[in-house]
Design a protein around this motif. Sequence first.
Motif, PDB file in Angstrom:
ATOM      1  N   GLN A 103      94.235   5.671  12.616  1.00 25.00           N
ATOM      2  CA  GLN A 103      93.239   5.925  13.658  1.00 25.00           C
ATOM      3  C   GLN A 103      93.755   5.481  15.017  1.00 25.00           C
ATOM      4  O   GLN A 103      93.597   6.186  16.023  1.00 25.00           O
ATOM      5  N   LEU A 104      94.399   4.313  15.081  1.00 28.90           N
ATOM      6  CA  LEU A 104      94.955   3.830  16.339  1.00 28.90           C
ATOM      7  C   LEU A 104      96.072   4.746  16.833  1.00 28.90           C
ATOM      8  O   LEU A 104      96.152   5.062  18.032  1.00 28.90           O
TER       9      LEU A 104
ATOM     10  N   SER B 205      93.167   2.392   9.392  1.00 26.51           N
ATOM     11  CA  SER B 205      92.934   1.859  10.734  1.00 26.51           C
ATOM     12  C   SER B 205      94.137   2.099  11.638  1.00 26.51           C
ATOM     13  O   SER B 205      93.996   2.460  12.814  1.00 26.51           O
ATOM     14  N   VAL B 206      95.350   1.901  11.070  1.00 17.17           N
ATOM     15  CA  VAL B 206      96.562   2.150  11.855  1.00 17.17           C
ATOM     16  C   VAL B 206      96.668   3.623  12.233  1.00 17.17           C
ATOM     17  O   VAL B 206      97.015   3.981  13.363  1.00 17.17           O
TER      18      VAL B 206
ATOM     19  N   MET C 241      94.601   7.903  18.184  1.00 19.36           N
ATOM     20  CA  MET C 241      93.960   7.671  19.474  1.00 19.36           C
ATOM     21  C   MET C 241      94.995   7.561  20.587  1.00 19.36           C
ATOM     22  O   MET C 241      94.849   8.152  21.665  1.00 19.36           O
ATOM     23  N   VAL C 242      96.066   6.813  20.332  1.00 13.76           N
ATOM     24  CA  VAL C 242      97.111   6.652  21.342  1.00 13.76           C
ATOM     25  C   VAL C 242      97.785   7.992  21.634  1.00 13.76           C
ATOM     26  O   VAL C 242      98.048   8.331  22.794  1.00 13.76           O
TER      27      VAL C 242
ATOM     28  N   PRO D  94      88.833  -0.578  14.906  1.00 14.95           N
ATOM     29  CA  PRO D  94      89.977  -0.652  13.985  1.00 14.95           C
ATOM     30  C   PRO D  94      90.770  -1.953  14.128  1.00 14.95           C
ATOM     31  O   PRO D  94      91.278  -2.482  13.140  1.00 14.95           O
ATOM     32  N   LEU D  95      90.863  -2.497  15.356  1.00 10.94           N
ATOM     33  CA  LEU D  95      91.592  -3.752  15.531  1.00 10.94           C
ATOM     34  C   LEU D  95      90.874  -4.903  14.853  1.00 10.94           C
ATOM     35  O   LEU D  95      91.507  -5.773  14.226  1.00 10.94           O
TER      36      LEU D  95
ATOM     37  N   ASP E 106      86.473   1.826  21.555  1.00 13.63           N
ATOM     38  CA  ASP E 106      86.965   2.484  20.353  1.00 13.63           C
ATOM     39  C   ASP E 106      88.147   1.754  19.716  1.00 13.63           C
ATOM     40  O   ASP E 106      88.389   1.896  18.513  1.00 13.63           O
ATOM     41  N   LEU E 107      88.890   0.989  20.496  1.00 10.50           N
ATOM     42  CA  LEU E 107      89.982   0.204  19.927  1.00 10.50           C
ATOM     43  C   LEU E 107      89.466  -1.025  19.191  1.00 10.50           C
ATOM     44  O   LEU E 107      90.106  -1.516  18.259  1.00 10.50           O
TER      45      LEU E 107
ATOM     46  N   ALA F 180      88.620   9.469  17.362  1.00  4.43           N
ATOM     47  CA  ALA F 180      88.337   8.572  18.479  1.00  4.43           C
ATOM     48  C   ALA F 180      87.468   9.239  19.523  1.00  4.43           C
ATOM     49  O   ALA F 180      87.242   8.689  20.577  1.00  4.43           O
TER      50      ALA F 180
END
Length: 403
Positions: A233-234, A230-231, A237-238, A198-199, A194-195, A366
């Motif tokens: 989303q990250l 994208s950021v 998720m974190v 977006p990365l 999943d990372l 995520a």
Amino acid sequence: MRGTIRAIALVVVVAGAGALAGLGVGGLMGMSFGDLAHLLVPLAGSTVVTVATAVAANAALRSTSLRYRFLVVAILGAGVALANLAVMAKLMMVSEHDLAIVMLLVVFAAGTAVALALVLASGSTKAVDRLVEGAQRIGGGELETRIGELDAGPELDALARSLDEAADRLRAARDGELLAEQMRRDLIVAVSHDLRTPLASLRAMVEAIDEGVVEDAPTIRRYAGEMRRSVEQLVAMVDDLFELTQLDAGVIRAETKRASLDDVVRSALASIGSAAESKGLEIVTDLERAAGATCSPRLVRVLQNLLVNAVRHTPTDGTIRIEAVRDEHGLTVAVEDTGEGIAEADMPRVFEPFFRADPARSGAGAGLGLALAERIVQAMGGSIALESRPAMGTRFAVELPSS
């Protein structure tokens, strides 16, 4: 050392009691005081010999097997009885004929005692052998091993049950560790997967801007918007991962903080207001049947995740409904939508971390929202019930116990 002293004291007490009992029997049989006094010296000597024999046997037999111990004890007991009988018979001037008959009877009794000792030793030895074998197999990792009933007395049977219970606990602990390890591996694989999306998107857009492939302002603004999503989303998720790993059921249940259900629902709705408005979704709330209800503030996060999921999977102009009911059993808060629903085959897995019914669909989530919601609810002592029909909608009902 303390055990040896207790054993010696026990032998002294029993031997002394036996000597006194002998004198008492003699008195009941009509022996004179002089005769009884005459017997005091040999009885005292016999008591000393018996105690010395018992102490020596205890030291000599300490490292021998049970079978040998039983046999030696029976033989020593018979030998001490015969010796005492011979001494008493001589002191009392018993005829040789009568002494031979009594000796014969004592020898017969001794033989019977030895045979009985061998039988008892055999049963106990087999039980101990089973215990040793079972303990060795359990210690070697064969946690399915069970000793079962030994029929060898309450002490050995209790030891067998204790070993079986220990094996049950060890197997449960091992299974828990294996499950945790499997979940850890699955989590790492899912996070990595999943990372990556977006990365990769961020990297491609940053490289395009950095290398001058994209220079016009409209495209750069569009890229900036995509990069921001994208950021976000990250970050989401974190945050979900951190909260998922930090949840502690004991801490949550011990919390005393309370919030009104109205405020909790209002806070949860604020997080999806713009997204619901942009899709033209109708939000309906019905909290009248739970008027005045209070709950943990953590319920906000649960409802947020359920509402985000409902908004994501409800088509334009659909409806999302929040209702609550309070009764003697507790509080139930339900989030229902008119969305696409969930296939029956996927329903058992919707609360798994990173699970997506449609892998081709890549939303902002995520795949942790429902897993996190269920974990929080379970930590509060409640549960989440799921009902869904494809193309008809989905209903999640959070059931919390009375507080």
